[in-house]
Design an enzyme around this catalytic site. Structure first.
Site, PDB file in Angstrom:
ATOM      1  N   GLY A  17       0.845  -1.207   0.000  1.00  0.00           N
ATOM      2  CA  GLY A  17       0.000   0.000   0.000  1.00  0.00           C
ATOM      3  C   GLY A  17       0.872   1.245   0.000  1.00  0.00           C
ATOM      4  O   GLY A  17       1.885   1.277   0.681  1.00  0.00           O
ATOM      5  N   ARG A  79       0.618  -5.260  -4.910  1.00  0.00           N
ATOM      6  CA  ARG A  79       0.721  -6.186  -3.781  1.00  0.00           C
ATOM      7  C   ARG A  79       1.212  -7.566  -4.238  1.00  0.00           C
ATOM      8  O   ARG A  79       0.919  -8.568  -3.613  1.00  0.00           O
ATOM      9  CB  ARG A  79      -0.621  -6.274  -3.049  1.00  0.00           C
ATOM     10  N   GLU A  80       1.937  -7.595  -5.361  1.00  0.00           N
ATOM     11  CA  GLU A  80       2.507  -8.859  -5.867  1.00  0.00           C
ATOM     12  C   GLU A  80       3.426  -9.499  -4.819  1.00  0.00           C
ATOM     13  O   GLU A  80       4.323  -8.841  -4.295  1.00  0.00           O
ATOM     14  CB  GLU A  80       3.298  -8.561  -7.151  1.00  0.00           C
ATOM     15  N   ILE A 140       1.674   3.715   6.673  1.00  0.00           N
ATOM     16  CA  ILE A 140       0.893   4.542   7.607  1.00  0.00           C
ATOM     17  C   ILE A 140       0.608   3.749   8.879  1.00  0.00           C
ATOM     18  O   ILE A 140       0.245   4.322   9.895  1.00  0.00           O
ATOM     19  CB  ILE A 140      -0.445   5.030   6.993  1.00  0.00           C
ATOM     20  N   ASP A 141       0.758   2.418   8.833  1.00  0.00           N
ATOM     21  CA  ASP A 141       0.393   1.585   9.989  1.00  0.00           C
ATOM     22  C   ASP A 141       1.453   1.618  11.099  1.00  0.00           C
ATOM     23  O   ASP A 141       1.165   1.231  12.229  1.00  0.00           O
ATOM     24  CB  ASP A 141       0.188   0.125   9.554  1.00  0.00           C
ATOM     25  N   ARG A 176     -24.479  14.291  19.386  1.00  0.00           N
ATOM     26  CA  ARG A 176     -24.396  12.919  18.876  1.00  0.00           C
ATOM     27  C   ARG A 176     -23.142  12.213  19.364  1.00  0.00           C
ATOM     28  O   ARG A 176     -22.174  12.855  19.775  1.00  0.00           O
ATOM     29  CB  ARG A 176     -24.312  12.936  17.345  1.00  0.00           C
ATOM     30  N   MET A 183      -7.586   3.527   9.766  1.00  0.00           N
ATOM     31  CA  MET A 183      -6.819   2.401   9.198  1.00  0.00           C
ATOM     32  C   MET A 183      -5.733   1.920  10.167  1.00  0.00           C
ATOM     33  O   MET A 183      -5.576   2.464  11.257  1.00  0.00           O
ATOM     34  CB  MET A 183      -6.192   2.818   7.883  1.00  0.00           C
ATOM     35  N   ARG A 264     -23.504   8.454  14.706  1.00  0.00           N
ATOM     36  CA  ARG A 264     -23.118   8.445  13.287  1.00  0.00           C
ATOM     37  C   ARG A 264     -21.706   7.871  13.159  1.00  0.00           C
ATOM     38  O   ARG A 264     -20.918   7.966  14.089  1.00  0.00           O
ATOM     39  CB  ARG A 264     -23.113   9.861  12.708  1.00  0.00           C
ATOM     40  N   TYR A 270      -9.140   5.820   2.504  1.00  0.00           N
ATOM     41  CA  TYR A 270      -7.872   6.025   1.800  1.00  0.00           C
ATOM     42  C   TYR A 270      -7.346   7.458   1.827  1.00  0.00           C
ATOM     43  O   TYR A 270      -6.204   7.667   1.434  1.00  0.00           O
ATOM     44  CB  TYR A 270      -7.999   5.507   0.365  1.00  0.00           C
TER      45      TYR A 270
HETATM   46  O1  F6P Z   1      -1.011  -0.982   5.074  1.00  0.00           O
HETATM   47  C1  F6P Z   1      -1.632   0.212   4.767  1.00  0.00           C
HETATM   48  C2  F6P Z   1      -3.113   0.015   4.657  1.00  0.00           C
HETATM   49  O2  F6P Z   1      -3.671   1.223   4.259  1.00  0.00           O
HETATM   50  C3  F6P Z   1      -3.795  -0.541   5.892  1.00  0.00           C
HETATM   51  O3  F6P Z   1      -3.948   0.447   6.880  1.00  0.00           O
HETATM   52  C4  F6P Z   1      -5.067  -1.061   5.303  1.00  0.00           C
HETATM   53  O4  F6P Z   1      -5.623  -2.087   6.093  1.00  0.00           O
HETATM   54  C5  F6P Z   1      -4.599  -1.617   3.992  1.00  0.00           C
HETATM   55  O5  F6P Z   1      -3.420  -0.935   3.657  1.00  0.00           O
HETATM   56  C6  F6P Z   1      -5.561  -1.459   2.849  1.00  0.00           C
HETATM   57  O6  F6P Z   1      -5.055  -2.184   1.778  1.00  0.00           O
HETATM   58  P1  F6P Z   1      -5.469  -2.070   0.246  1.00  0.00           P
HETATM   59  O7  F6P Z   1      -4.686  -0.946  -0.356  1.00  0.00           O
HETATM   60  O8  F6P Z   1      -5.048  -3.376  -0.341  1.00  0.00           O
HETATM   61  O9  F6P Z   1      -6.941  -1.842   0.213  1.00  0.00           O
END
Ligand code: F6P
Length: 346
Positions: A17, A79-80, A140-141, A176, A183, A264, A270
């Site tokens: 990603g 993601r290959e 980002i994780d 609310r 993510m 809500r 993304y």
């Molecule tokens: O690893 C980064 C990330 O954005 C994660 O936070 C999320 O779970 C995943 O990629 C989403 O993956 P994809 O781009 O395959 O939808």
């Protein structure tokens, strides 16, 4: 002339990603390799797919100019996973063989793999196959083992925090409960940092299993104590019942059902990965890139560059591959948030 004195040829690919700062890292490696060491830099398209199909081009200084602030990756990504067989044949190693063949044909002395956990695992497997590899951790994780910080994370924390900040005013106006899904895959770093920065009343992360009753009672108590609204920050990876597809959607529905409080949800998605990197990420990515070029110049392969205790260093790929850096239950940030009354649903 010995191989060591001939300027090297290096390949760079970006996999997994995307995240803010990748182009800054490509620029960091590329410029240091070219300007400091006179190396030739080959950009490989779309992650490991580009090495399988030999889709590549020489990256010159002009390709590297003006990309520091750009989001995404100029090389493309995929993601290959070349070691994950997609054929029914046992021991199908067609893709790794093609990668090795193309690495040789391109005359590469090293392959720089910019990516997250999956990429580091593949990079390690390629180094076991005899390729010279250097990894640069990005995501980002923030869940890559061996480094305190990955670039991309700071930008995503900024984006998620701004989103939470904006929810406060609308939550207050309407009295609310606002649930926001952040993510992070199986790690809670992004939810924890943005939840803390954005003043989330409840922060839920995969590493700390929650009890729904505790959350419901906490939110009802806040309403009874005349707190007009509440913000629930949940990581996407928390445990939810089978069949449910989104933590945020599930929780919002459940909270409204059980507490009767209008609720809500926002599934941020993304936008957390898009756009220009923060200044901190630009600096970290540039430093990682330069450090990777320095490792290559020293023939110090089979490592990732890392940020540990404030210093740029390196860690063996063998130590990193296959692991995930998760939030510890007793992480000082979790402890501190608890002491300020934040609920983790336990
Ligand atoms: O690893 C980064 C990330 O954005 C994660 O936070 C999320 O779970 C995943 O990629 C989403 O993956 P994809 O781009 O395959 O939808």
């Amino acid at each position: 002339m010995s191989k060591n004195t001939v300027p090297k040829r290096i390949g760079i690919l970006t996999a997994g990603g995307d995240c803010p700062g990748i182009n800054a890292a490509i620029r960091g490696v590329g410029k240091t390799a070219i300007v400091k060491y006179g190396m030739t830099v080959i950009g490989i398209s779309d992650g490991f797919s580009g090495l399988i199909t030999k889709d590549c081009f020489e990256l010159t200084e002009s390709h590297l100019s003006g990309i520091l602030t750009l989001g995404g990756t100029i090389l493309g990504t995929s993601r290959e996973k070349p070691f994950k067989s997609d054929s029914k044949k046992k021991n199908d190693n067609a893709k790794p063989l093609l990668i090795k063949e193309h690495y040789e044909q391109l005359g590469l002395d090293c392959l720089v793999c910019i990516g997250g956990n999956g990429t580091m695992k593949t990079a390690h497997m390629l180094s076991l196959e005899g390729l010279n590899v250097v990894g640069i951790p990005k995501t980002i994780d923030n869940d890559v083992w061996g480094t305190d910080m990955t670039f991309g994370f700071d930008s995503a924390v900024n984006i998620a925090t701004e989103a939470i900040d904006r929810l406060h005013s609308t939550a207050n106006s309407h009295k609310r409960i606002m649930v926001i899904e952040i993510m992070g895959h199986n790690a809670g770093w992004l939810a924890l940092y943005s939840g803390m920065a954005g003043g989330g009343d409840v922060i839920l992360i995969p590493e700390i299993p929650h009890d729904e009753d505790v959350i419901m009672n906490y939110l009802k108590k806040r309403a009874n104590d005349n707190k007009p609204y509440s913000i629930v920050v949940t990581a996407e990876g928390i445990k939810i019942p089978e069949g449910e597809t989104s933590a945020g959607r599930y929780l919002a529905r459940k909270i409204e059902e059980v507490t009767g409080l209008e609720t809500r949800e926002t599934v941020l998605g993304y936008v957390q990965r898009g756009g220009s990197p923060s200044p901190m990420d630009r600096v970290l990515a540039s430093r990682f890139g330069a450090a990777a070029a320095n490792l290559i110049a020293e023939n110090d392969f089979g490592k990732i560059v890392a940020h540990r205790k404030g210093e740029i260093s390196s860690v063996k790929l063998a130590e990193v591959a296959g692991k995930t850096k998760l939030v510890e239950h007793d992480d000082p940030m979790v402890k501190q948030a608890r002491e300020m009354g934040t609920s983790f649903g336990v």
